[in-house]
Design a protein around this motif. Structure first.
Motif, short mmCIF file in Angstrom:
data_model
loop_
_atom_site.label_atom_id
_atom_site.label_comp_id
_atom_site.label_asym_id
_atom_site.label_seq_id
_atom_site.Cartn_x
_atom_site.Cartn_y
_atom_site.Cartn_z
N ALA A 6 0.73 -1.00 0.06
CA ALA A 6 0.00 -0.08 0.00
C ALA A 6 0.76 1.50 -0.69
O ALA A 6 0.49 2.28 -1.04
N GLU A 7 1.90 0.86 0.91
CA GLU A 7 3.27 2.53 0.51
C GLU A 7 3.22 2.53 -0.67
O GLU A 7 3.81 3.48 -1.11
N THR A 10 1.47 4.33 -3.23
CA THR A 10 1.68 5.94 -3.28
C THR A 10 2.38 6.65 -3.27
O THR A 10 2.08 6.99 -3.66
N VAL A 13 1.99 6.36 -7.12
CA VAL A 13 1.40 7.39 -7.71
C VAL A 13 2.17 8.68 -7.81
O VAL A 13 2.40 9.76 -8.46
N LYS A 14 2.77 9.04 -6.86
CA LYS A 14 3.70 10.57 -6.56
C LYS A 14 5.19 10.64 -7.48
O LYS A 14 4.64 11.64 -7.69
N THR A 66 2.86 -3.75 -8.33
CA THR A 66 1.83 -2.94 -7.39
C THR A 66 0.49 -2.65 -7.96
O THR A 66 -0.28 -2.61 -7.92
#
Length: 111
Positions: A6-7, A10, A13-14, A66
């Motif tokens: 999950a990290e 994130t 996406v960033k 991912t």
């Protein structure tokens, strides 16, 4: 091997967003390519994501793993279907090593 997926999502996406701002033409071209892989509608979303996930494993891309693991789950792929697709990826990698081993022996013999 705790990867904290999950990290990773994130962070992915960033970082992809930052790259998109830094190199908009390439980011747009990549996005267009991704859309084109679905354009014909020949493969349903689940099949597309199972293939993408298997390829992600063979190319050893954590970002791809991912994104496509999440997309496969969202598309309704079961753990058994994902495991079957990943089994194919494992076999393909083994097959590639087998073929390249034969090439290495050919090189040895020729040299």
């Amino acid at each position: 091997m705790a990867a904290k997926w999950a990290e990773k999502m994130t962070a992915l996406v960033k970082s992809v967003g930052a790259f998109g701002k830094a190199n908009k033409p390439v980011a747009e071209a990549f996005h267009t390519l991704e859309i084109a892989t679905r354009a014909e509608g020949t493969l349903d979303a689940k099949t597309h994501e199972l293939i993408a996930l298997a390829v992600a494993v063979t190319t050893r891309c954590d970002g791809c793993i991912t994104a496509h693991a999440a997309a496969a789950k969202k598309a309704g792929a079961s753990q058994a279907e994902i495991s079957a697709a990943l089994g194919t990826a494992i076999a393909l990698n083994a097959g590639a090593a087998y073929v390249y081993s034969a090439r290495a022996l050919e090189a040895y013999e020729e040299l």
